[in-house]
Design a protein around this motif. Structure first.
Motif, PDB file in Angstrom:
ATOM      1  N   GLY A  54      16.196  69.273  22.822  1.00 18.78           N
ATOM      2  CA  GLY A  54      16.236  68.223  23.822  1.00 18.78           C
ATOM      3  C   GLY A  54      16.027  66.869  23.184  1.00 18.78           C
ATOM      4  O   GLY A  54      15.796  66.750  21.982  1.00 18.78           O
ATOM      5  N   PRO A  55      16.113  65.873  23.990  1.00 21.17           N
ATOM      6  CA  PRO A  55      15.992  64.520  23.434  1.00 21.17           C
ATOM      7  C   PRO A  55      14.577  64.251  22.940  1.00 21.17           C
ATOM      8  O   PRO A  55      13.604  64.744  23.476  1.00 21.17           O
ATOM      9  CB  PRO A  55      16.347  63.612  24.611  1.00 21.17           C
ATOM     10  CG  PRO A  55      16.073  64.429  25.815  1.00 21.17           C
ATOM     11  CD  PRO A  55      16.337  65.862  25.418  1.00 21.17           C
ATOM     12  N   LYS A  56      14.510  63.467  21.895  1.00 20.36           N
ATOM     13  CA  LYS A  56      13.209  63.081  21.374  1.00 20.36           C
ATOM     14  C   LYS A  56      12.593  62.064  22.328  1.00 20.36           C
ATOM     15  O   LYS A  56      13.305  61.239  22.895  1.00 20.36           O
ATOM     16  CB  LYS A  56      13.356  62.446  19.991  1.00 20.36           C
ATOM     17  CG  LYS A  56      13.828  63.415  18.944  1.00 20.36           C
ATOM     18  CD  LYS A  56      13.928  62.736  17.608  1.00 20.36           C
ATOM     19  CE  LYS A  56      14.427  63.703  16.562  1.00 20.36           C
ATOM     20  NZ  LYS A  56      14.567  63.070  15.251  1.00 20.36           N
ATOM     21  N   PRO A  57      11.312  62.119  22.489  1.00 21.88           N
ATOM     22  CA  PRO A  57      10.684  61.139  23.363  1.00 21.88           C
ATOM     23  C   PRO A  57      10.874  59.730  22.791  1.00 21.88           C
ATOM     24  O   PRO A  57      10.747  59.526  21.592  1.00 21.88           O
ATOM     25  CB  PRO A  57       9.220  61.529  23.387  1.00 21.88           C
ATOM     26  CG  PRO A  57       9.038  62.563  22.352  1.00 21.88           C
ATOM     27  CD  PRO A  57      10.374  63.048  21.917  1.00 21.88           C
ATOM     28  N   ALA A  58      11.190  58.828  23.661  1.00 20.96           N
ATOM     29  CA  ALA A  58      11.398  57.449  23.230  1.00 20.96           C
ATOM     30  C   ALA A  58      10.075  56.849  22.800  1.00 20.96           C
ATOM     31  O   ALA A  58       9.050  57.016  23.453  1.00 20.96           O
ATOM     32  CB  ALA A  58      12.007  56.638  24.365  1.00 20.96           C
ATOM     33  N   SER A  59      10.100  56.168  21.682  1.00 16.85           N
ATOM     34  CA  SER A  59       8.875  55.540  21.213  1.00 16.85           C
ATOM     35  C   SER A  59       8.696  54.205  21.929  1.00 16.85           C
ATOM     36  O   SER A  59       9.661  53.493  22.180  1.00 16.85           O
ATOM     37  CB  SER A  59       8.926  55.336  19.701  1.00 16.85           C
ATOM     38  OG  SER A  59      10.009  54.502  19.368  1.00 16.85           O
ATOM     39  N   LYS A  60       7.473  53.913  22.240  1.00 13.87           N
ATOM     40  CA  LYS A  60       7.162  52.657  22.919  1.00 13.87           C
ATOM     41  C   LYS A  60       7.253  51.517  21.923  1.00 13.87           C
ATOM     42  O   LYS A  60       6.816  51.643  20.780  1.00 13.87           O
ATOM     43  CB  LYS A  60       5.756  52.695  23.516  1.00 13.87           C
ATOM     44  CG  LYS A  60       5.611  53.645  24.666  1.00 13.87           C
ATOM     45  CD  LYS A  60       6.074  52.986  25.923  1.00 13.87           C
ATOM     46  CE  LYS A  60       5.799  53.891  27.115  1.00 13.87           C
ATOM     47  NZ  LYS A  60       6.067  53.257  28.349  1.00 13.87           N
ATOM     48  N   VAL A  61       7.835  50.416  22.374  1.00 10.25           N
ATOM     49  CA  VAL A  61       7.931  49.218  21.552  1.00 10.25           C
ATOM     50  C   VAL A  61       7.066  48.155  22.201  1.00 10.25           C
ATOM     51  O   VAL A  61       7.077  47.981  23.416  1.00 10.25           O
ATOM     52  CB  VAL A  61       9.401  48.744  21.463  1.00 10.25           C
ATOM     53  CG1 VAL A  61       9.511  47.480  20.653  1.00 10.25           C
ATOM     54  CG2 VAL A  61      10.269  49.841  20.877  1.00 10.25           C
TER      55      VAL A  61
END
Length: 99
Positions: A54-61
Motif C-alpha cells: 500500500g501507499p507509504k504514509p505521507a511525511s509531514k512537512v
C-alpha cells in the motif's frame, strides 16, 4: 514427417513428463527446506519475506507560511491555499506570511 495426431500424442506425453518431473523436484526442494529449517531451528515466521503493501504514509512537512488572522498554514508545497491566493491578489507579499 509426423502427422498432427502423432505430434499431439508426443506433446501429451511430454506434458505428462513435465508435470511428473516438476512434482518430484518440488517435493525434493520442500524436503531440503524442511531439513534446513530443522537443522537451524527456523520457523515459517523466520522465513517471512512479506513487506507492508500500500501507499507509504505521507511525511509531514513543516509549515512555512501562516495566515495570522485564522491560523491556517501552508508548507509551500502543492497548490497555494485560497486564503493565500486571495491575499496575494490583494497586494500582500508571500514574505508577509513566512514563519
Amino acid at each position: 514427417m509426423a502427422t498432427l495426431q502423432e505430434l499431439m500424442a508426443q506433446r501429451a506425453a511430454l506434458d505428462q513428463q513435465i508435470a511428473e518431473t516438476k512434482d518430484r523436484e518440488r517435493g525434493d526442494a520442500v524436503a531440503k527446506v524442511r531439513a534446513l529449517m530443522s537443522e537451524y531451528g527456523l520457523t515459517p515466521a523466520d522465513l517471512s519475506m512479506r513487506t507492508p503493501r500500500g501507499p507509504k504514509p505521507a511525511s509531514k512537512v513543516a509549515a512555512k507560511y501562516r495566515n495570522q488572522a485564522t491560523g491556517e498554514t501552508w508548507s509551500g508545497r502543492g497548490l497555494q491555499p485560497k486564503w493565500l491566493k486571495a491575499a496575494l491578489a490583494g497586494g500582500a507579499k508571500l514574505s508577509d506570511f513566512a514563519l
